[in-house]
Design a protein around this motif. Structure first.
Motif, PDB file in Angstrom:
ATOM      1  N   GLY A 201      12.988 -23.731 -39.234  1.00 18.80           N
ATOM      2  CA  GLY A 201      12.215 -22.925 -38.302  1.00 18.80           C
ATOM      3  C   GLY A 201      12.321 -23.403 -36.872  1.00 18.80           C
ATOM      4  N   MET A 216       7.021 -26.675 -38.113  1.00 18.01           N
ATOM      5  CA  MET A 216       7.673 -25.441 -37.683  1.00 18.01           C
ATOM      6  C   MET A 216       6.636 -24.388 -37.288  1.00 18.01           C
ATOM      7  N   TYR A 221       8.843 -19.377 -40.514  1.00 18.70           N
ATOM      8  CA  TYR A 221       9.527 -20.546 -41.054  1.00 18.70           C
ATOM      9  C   TYR A 221       9.945 -20.263 -42.491  1.00 18.70           C
TER      10      TYR A 221
END
Length: 321
Positions: A201, A216, A221
C-alpha cells in the motif's frame, strides 16, 4: 350392381397381383436408398463441431481464466455504506469498463454492515439480483470500530467452496469508495511480488518511504490470502479493534510479526493533487490509484487525464464532441 363374369374376374386378379408385388419391390429399394443416405448424412455431420455452450463472457471484473503461475486472482473490497446507491452505480462503470489482462481475475465487491432500513432491504436486494457484487457483513455499521477486521476475517468462510481454487484469491484489497484504482497497473505491480505474507500500500506518514516502520494508508491496502486466514484465527486483532482502522491494522501486523514481505506503492498511489499536502502528487501515467476524489469535479479531472473514454465506439446513435 354390375355382374362380372368369373373368367373376367380371374383376368383382373392376376395383373393386380403383379402390380402389388411391383409396389413392394419399389418400396424396398427406396428404403435401402434412404437408409444409405441417412447413414451418409450422419457420417458427414459427425465431423462438424457442435456449439452446445454460450459464447457470452462475464460483463464485469474478470477476464478469460487460465491456470499456472501467471494467473492472479484479486478481490477488491470497497468499504462503503448501504445508502450509497449512486456511488456504487458510478463505481460499477469505472471498474466495469477497464480492460483486464488475460489470466487475471479481479472481483470488485461493495462491502457494508447489516441493513437497518426497510428501503435498503428492497433496493440492496435488487442490486444483488442484478449485479451480485455486494458483501453484507454481520456487524453494525462503523468506520473505526472493527468493520475492517470483520471484512478480512469473514472472507475465509465466505469463500470456502470445495470446487473453488485454493486459495480463492491470491490477494485481498480493502479500498475506500473515493479512490480510483487503475486495475491493469495494479496487476503489473503485483506480478513480481510474493503471494504469501504480503502487505502492500501507501506508507504512512506521507513523507516516509519505509514500509516496515509504520503502516499502510486506509485509502487502499492489500494483503495476501494467508493474512486473512491468520486474522480469522488469531486472538491479536480481537483485543484491539477500535481506533483509526489503517493504523490498527498496522498494529496487528506488527504484533503478529506478519507482513514480512512489504511493498510501498508510493508515488503510484497518492492523494488528489489539490489542495496540495505532503500526501498529494500530480496526476501522472504510472498511477495505480488516486485518492480523495470527494466530488464529481475531481473525478472528471482524473478520468479525463487518463482518457478513459478513448475506446468509445463511433455510432449513429450518439454524438459526443
Amino acid at each position: 350392381m354390375r355382374y362380372i363374369p368369373r373368367s373376367q374376374g380371374r383376368k383382373l386378379i392376376i395383373p393386380s397381383f403383379f402390380f402389388i408385388i411391383a409396389l413392394c419391390v419399389l418400396a424396398f429399394i427406396n428404403e435401402i436408398r434412404f437408409g444409405s443416405l441417412l447413414s451418409f448424412g450422419r457420417c458427414a455431420l459427425s465431423n462438424v463441431p457442435m456449439n452446445n455452450g454460450s459464447s457470452e463472457t462475464p460483463l464485469l471484473s474478470s477476464s478469460s481464466s487460465s491456470s499456472g503461475d501467471n494467473e492472479i486472482r484479486i478481490l477488491v473490497g470497497i468499504l462503503t455504506l448501504p445508502d450509497q446507491y449512486p456511488r456504487r452505480h458510478f463505481l460499477r462503470m469505472i471498474y466495469g469498463t477497464q480492460a483486464i489482462p488475460n489470466g487475471i481475475k479481479i472481483d470488485v465487491k461493495f462491502v457494508f454492515c447489516n441493513l437497518t432500513k426497510e428501503d435498503q432491504k428492497v433496493l440492496v436486494a435488487l442490486e444483488i439480483m442484478r449485479y451480485d457484487d455486494i458483501i453484507i457483513l454481520n456487524c453494525n455499521e462503523n468506520m473505526n470500530k472493527g468493520k475492517t477486521y470483520t471484512y478480512f476475517s469473514s472472507l475465509p468462510d465466505l469463500f470456502n467452496e470445495t470446487d473453488s481454487p485454493n486459495p480463492p484469491y491470491h490477494y485481498i484489497m480493502k479500498a475506500d469508495d473515493d479512490i480510483y484504482i487503475r486495475l491493469e497497473n495494479l496487476v503489473a505491480s503485483l506480478k513480481p511480488l510474493p503471494r504469501e505474507d504480503l502487505y502492500y500500500g501507501y506508507v504512512i506518514p506521507c513523507q516516509s518511504m519505509d514500509p516496515f516502520v509504520h503502516y499502510m494508508s486506509g485509502m487502499g491496502y492489500l494483503v495476501s490470502w494467508d493474512i486473512a486466514v491468520w486474522l480469522k484465527d488469531s486472538e491479536i486483532p480481537k483485543k484491539h479493534l477500535e481506533g483509526p482502522e489503517d493504523k490498527v491494522f498496522g498494529d496487528w501486523m506488527k504484533e503478529g510479526r506478519r507482513g514480512k514481505n512489504r511493498f510501498n506503492a508510493k508515488w503510484s498511489m497518492y492523494n488528489f493533487p489539490e489542495p496540495p499536502t505532503k500526501c498529494t502528487h500530480e496526476l501522472w501515467p504510472d498511477t495505480i490509484a488516486v485518492h480523495l476524489l470527494k466530488n464529481q469535479e475531481k473525478w472528471i479531472r482524473t478520468l479525463n487525464y487518463f482518457n478513459v473514454t478513448s475506446n468509445l465506439k463511433p455510432s449513429k446513435l450518439y454524438h459526443i464532441p
